[in-house]
Design a protein around this motif. Sequence first.
Motif, mmCIF file in Angstrom:
data_model
loop_
_atom_site.group_PDB
_atom_site.id
_atom_site.type_symbol
_atom_site.label_atom_id
_atom_site.label_comp_id
_atom_site.label_asym_id
_atom_site.label_seq_id
_atom_site.Cartn_x
_atom_site.Cartn_y
_atom_site.Cartn_z
ATOM 1 N N GLU A 162 -36.965 31.450 -15.947
ATOM 2 C CA GLU A 162 -38.031 32.148 -15.214
ATOM 3 C C GLU A 162 -39.420 31.608 -15.554
ATOM 4 O O GLU A 162 -40.297 31.558 -14.681
ATOM 5 N N MET A 163 -39.629 31.220 -16.802
ATOM 6 C CA MET A 163 -40.968 30.810 -17.233
ATOM 7 C C MET A 163 -41.443 29.558 -16.505
ATOM 8 O O MET A 163 -42.622 29.450 -16.150
ATOM 9 N N LYS A 169 -45.774 27.815 -10.071
ATOM 10 C CA LYS A 169 -46.656 28.554 -9.172
ATOM 11 C C LYS A 169 -48.120 28.423 -9.601
ATOM 12 O O LYS A 169 -49.018 28.297 -8.759
ATOM 13 N N ARG A 170 -48.341 28.449 -10.891
ATOM 14 C CA ARG A 170 -49.712 28.324 -11.389
ATOM 15 C C ARG A 170 -50.275 26.938 -11.092
ATOM 16 O O ARG A 170 -51.431 26.803 -10.667
ATOM 17 N N CYS A 171 -49.459 25.913 -11.284
ATOM 18 C CA CYS A 171 -49.907 24.550 -10.991
ATOM 19 C C CYS A 171 -50.189 24.369 -9.504
ATOM 20 O O CYS A 171 -51.156 23.699 -9.125
ATOM 21 N N PHE A 172 -49.359 24.967 -8.655
ATOM 22 C CA PHE A 172 -49.605 24.886 -7.214
ATOM 23 C C PHE A 172 -50.920 25.568 -6.858
ATOM 24 O O PHE A 172 -51.735 25.035 -6.095
ATOM 25 N N SER A 173 -51.134 26.746 -7.414
ATOM 26 C CA SER A 173 -52.346 27.507 -7.112
ATOM 27 C C SER A 173 -53.602 26.729 -7.530
ATOM 28 O O SER A 173 -54.621 26.747 -6.836
ATOM 29 N N GLU A 174 -53.496 26.033 -8.642
ATOM 30 C CA GLU A 174 -54.638 25.269 -9.159
ATOM 31 C C GLU A 174 -54.656 23.829 -8.645
ATOM 32 O O GLU A 174 -55.582 23.068 -8.958
ATOM 33 N N LEU A 435 -47.410 16.344 -8.394
ATOM 34 C CA LEU A 435 -48.461 16.721 -7.438
ATOM 35 C C LEU A 435 -49.648 15.756 -7.515
ATOM 36 O O LEU A 435 -50.076 15.359 -8.583
ATOM 37 N N LYS A 436 -50.146 15.420 -6.319
ATOM 38 C CA LYS A 436 -51.402 14.685 -6.222
ATOM 39 C C LYS A 436 -52.013 14.972 -4.851
ATOM 40 O O LYS A 436 -51.323 15.388 -3.918
ATOM 41 N N ILE A 437 -53.315 14.784 -4.727
ATOM 42 C CA ILE A 437 -54.012 14.936 -3.449
ATOM 43 C C ILE A 437 -54.722 13.627 -3.160
ATOM 44 O O ILE A 437 -55.489 13.127 -3.986
ATOM 45 N N GLU A 438 -54.446 13.078 -1.977
ATOM 46 C CA GLU A 438 -54.963 11.752 -1.655
ATOM 47 C C GLU A 438 -55.183 11.622 -0.153
ATOM 48 O O GLU A 438 -54.290 11.945 0.640
ATOM 49 N N ASN A 439 -56.359 11.206 0.255
ATOM 50 C CA ASN A 439 -56.683 10.977 1.672
ATOM 51 C C ASN A 439 -56.365 12.190 2.558
ATOM 52 O O ASN A 439 -55.845 12.056 3.656
ATOM 53 N N GLY A 440 -56.679 13.360 2.059
ATOM 54 C CA GLY A 440 -56.494 14.570 2.851
ATOM 55 C C GLY A 440 -55.059 15.056 2.939
ATOM 56 O O GLY A 440 -54.747 15.948 3.741
ATOM 57 N N ILE A 441 -54.156 14.493 2.150
ATOM 58 C CA ILE A 441 -52.749 14.907 2.131
ATOM 59 C C ILE A 441 -52.412 15.416 0.738
ATOM 60 O O ILE A 441 -52.753 14.784 -0.270
ATOM 61 N N THR A 442 -51.751 16.561 0.674
ATOM 62 C CA THR A 442 -51.308 17.132 -0.602
ATOM 63 C C THR A 442 -49.849 16.754 -0.822
ATOM 64 O O THR A 442 -48.975 17.132 -0.029
ATOM 65 N N TYR A 443 -49.601 16.003 -1.862
ATOM 66 C CA TYR A 443 -48.253 15.560 -2.215
ATOM 67 C C TYR A 443 -47.694 16.528 -3.254
ATOM 68 O O TYR A 443 -48.245 16.655 -4.353
ATOM 69 N N LEU A 444 -46.610 17.191 -2.906
ATOM 70 C CA LEU A 444 -46.037 18.203 -3.791
ATOM 71 C C LEU A 444 -44.638 17.790 -4.242
ATOM 72 O O LEU A 444 -43.861 17.253 -3.451
ATOM 73 N N PRO A 445 -44.292 18.067 -5.496
ATOM 74 C CA PRO A 445 -42.892 17.915 -5.882
ATOM 75 C C PRO A 445 -42.045 18.884 -5.056
ATOM 76 O O PRO A 445 -42.489 19.991 -4.732
ATOM 77 N N ALA A 446 -40.844 18.478 -4.683
ATOM 78 C CA ALA A 446 -40.047 19.251 -3.723
ATOM 79 C C ALA A 446 -39.834 20.697 -4.149
ATOM 80 O O ALA A 446 -39.777 21.600 -3.297
ATOM 81 N N TYR A 447 -39.724 20.947 -5.456
ATOM 82 C CA TYR A 447 -39.500 22.331 -5.907
ATOM 83 C C TYR A 447 -40.653 23.260 -5.592
ATOM 84 O O TYR A 447 -40.496 24.476 -5.578
ATOM 85 N N MET A 448 -41.859 22.703 -5.291
ATOM 86 C CA MET A 448 -43.000 23.552 -4.946
ATOM 87 C C MET A 448 -42.914 24.122 -3.535
ATOM 88 O O MET A 448 -43.795 24.867 -3.123
ATOM 89 N N ALA A 449 -41.845 23.804 -2.809
ATOM 90 C CA ALA A 449 -41.645 24.443 -1.503
ATOM 91 C C ALA A 449 -41.582 25.968 -1.646
ATOM 92 O O ALA A 449 -41.848 26.701 -0.683
ATOM 93 N N ILE A 450 -41.229 26.465 -2.834
ATOM 94 C CA ILE A 450 -41.210 27.917 -3.052
ATOM 95 C C ILE A 450 -42.593 28.524 -2.876
ATOM 96 O O ILE A 450 -42.723 29.737 -2.659
ATOM 97 N N CYS A 451 -43.642 27.705 -2.990
ATOM 98 C CA CYS A 451 -45.017 28.210 -2.941
ATOM 99 C C CYS A 451 -45.593 28.219 -1.532
ATOM 100 O O CYS A 451 -46.699 28.705 -1.304
ATOM 101 N N LEU A 452 -44.871 27.637 -0.575
ATOM 102 C CA LEU A 452 -45.406 27.527 0.783
ATOM 103 C C LEU A 452 -45.097 28.798 1.576
ATOM 104 O O LEU A 452 -43.982 29.014 1.959
#
Length: 452
Positions: A162-163, A169-174, A435-452
Amino acid sequence: MILKRKIYSRLLSWKNECNGSRAILVEGARRIGKSTIVEEFAKNEYKSYLIVDFANVSNNVINAFEKYKSRLDDLFMVLSLEYNTKLYPRESVIVFDEVQKYPPARELIKYLVKDGRYDYIETGSLISIRENVQNIVIPSEERRLKMYPLDFEEFCAALGEEMIVEYIKRCFSERRPLEDSLHDRALLLFKQYMLVGGMPKSVIAYLSGGRDFQAADVEKRDILNLYRDDILKINTRYRSKVLAIFDQIPGFLSKHEKRVVLSSVAAGSAIDQYSDTFFWLGNSMICNECFLTRDPNVGLALNEERSFIKCYMSDTGLLLSHAFDENSLSDSELYRQIINGRLSINEGMLYENVIAQMLTANGHKLYFYTHYNEEKHRSDIEIDFIISDNNKMKYKIYPIEVKSSKHYTTASLERFKDKFSSRIGECYVLHPKNLKIENGITYLPAYMAICL
């Protein structure tokens, strides 16, 4: 082993908010744990409960429903005696399990709720199918709640992780990457989820066997056989078409465009000949349908084109067992390749399916977009998924591209971004990297789909 499910808190909210003024119908595919979680809820939250399982019910109970539907005192007396359970006004719940097997019980909910003595929970598979409701009046006193296989968060909870979900989620939010070792750990959990899936018996077998993929596979094949049995029981008018589409789902998803191509099912086939087929697969919740949206704008459904459809399995673990025979999985080589990120042929199919599963669990209806370039005689924009924020005032869409490998291009997403820039809230690429943000695109690790 009782798995922790999010739907428990939603049942608790229903109980506290409605206070007997509404029954609740929990609907979902077979073997996703509806009966288990409802019984656990009834046991914990009420002074007493009884479960009427219409898949295995006595003639005495059926006769009581038919004879005493307008004499509820007598009906409750029969149920209390039949199940040897004392019922307490406003402190007991009656569960109608597999209520689609006996639709008159569902119709009776209107009068049971009005009576007000007890709470009522219904569970059902294929509950929305026309054959099961065509001769009854659907009660307005019924709230409906969809239940899905375990989502990634629930899977992590089952593994005692769980942790790391909270950290994700915190990394996605930030909008910051995970620490490298934790990213690797989260990605390993994600790959396990992709292979095992979220069917409770499969997860339990996996854990009980010391993380045994083959033990999970045995359970998944039993479930797939149950689904086939369900298909063989439906209206003969379109039964063979449902079976044909169901059997070919892995084949459709293994192709580049992932779309259902009916000509590969039967020569001369047209989409209108399969409307009942996709209705059945969608409403049975065996599949997650994804429709083309021609003009991604306010209200994606307004521009929905149902003649173009992708048909994902509701559970990616089931898709894996559906796609590969037992011999292919018996030596663990396939599992090893996927865990190590070396399966190039079919891993894209699994990645896209699991993202569809995660988005559906988050309440999104699935849409995709494609643009055909007349000059090039080919599609020059292909977007795997488009979701929206459903904001009534400042509506935005969010295109999603799914990449299973670490090497890829984003030309299609960039063209889409240029074409619809004013409508877009954020552009996402879901991939195996951090995760990275580049040229107006947010690249997320696939597991962060839970945050969408």
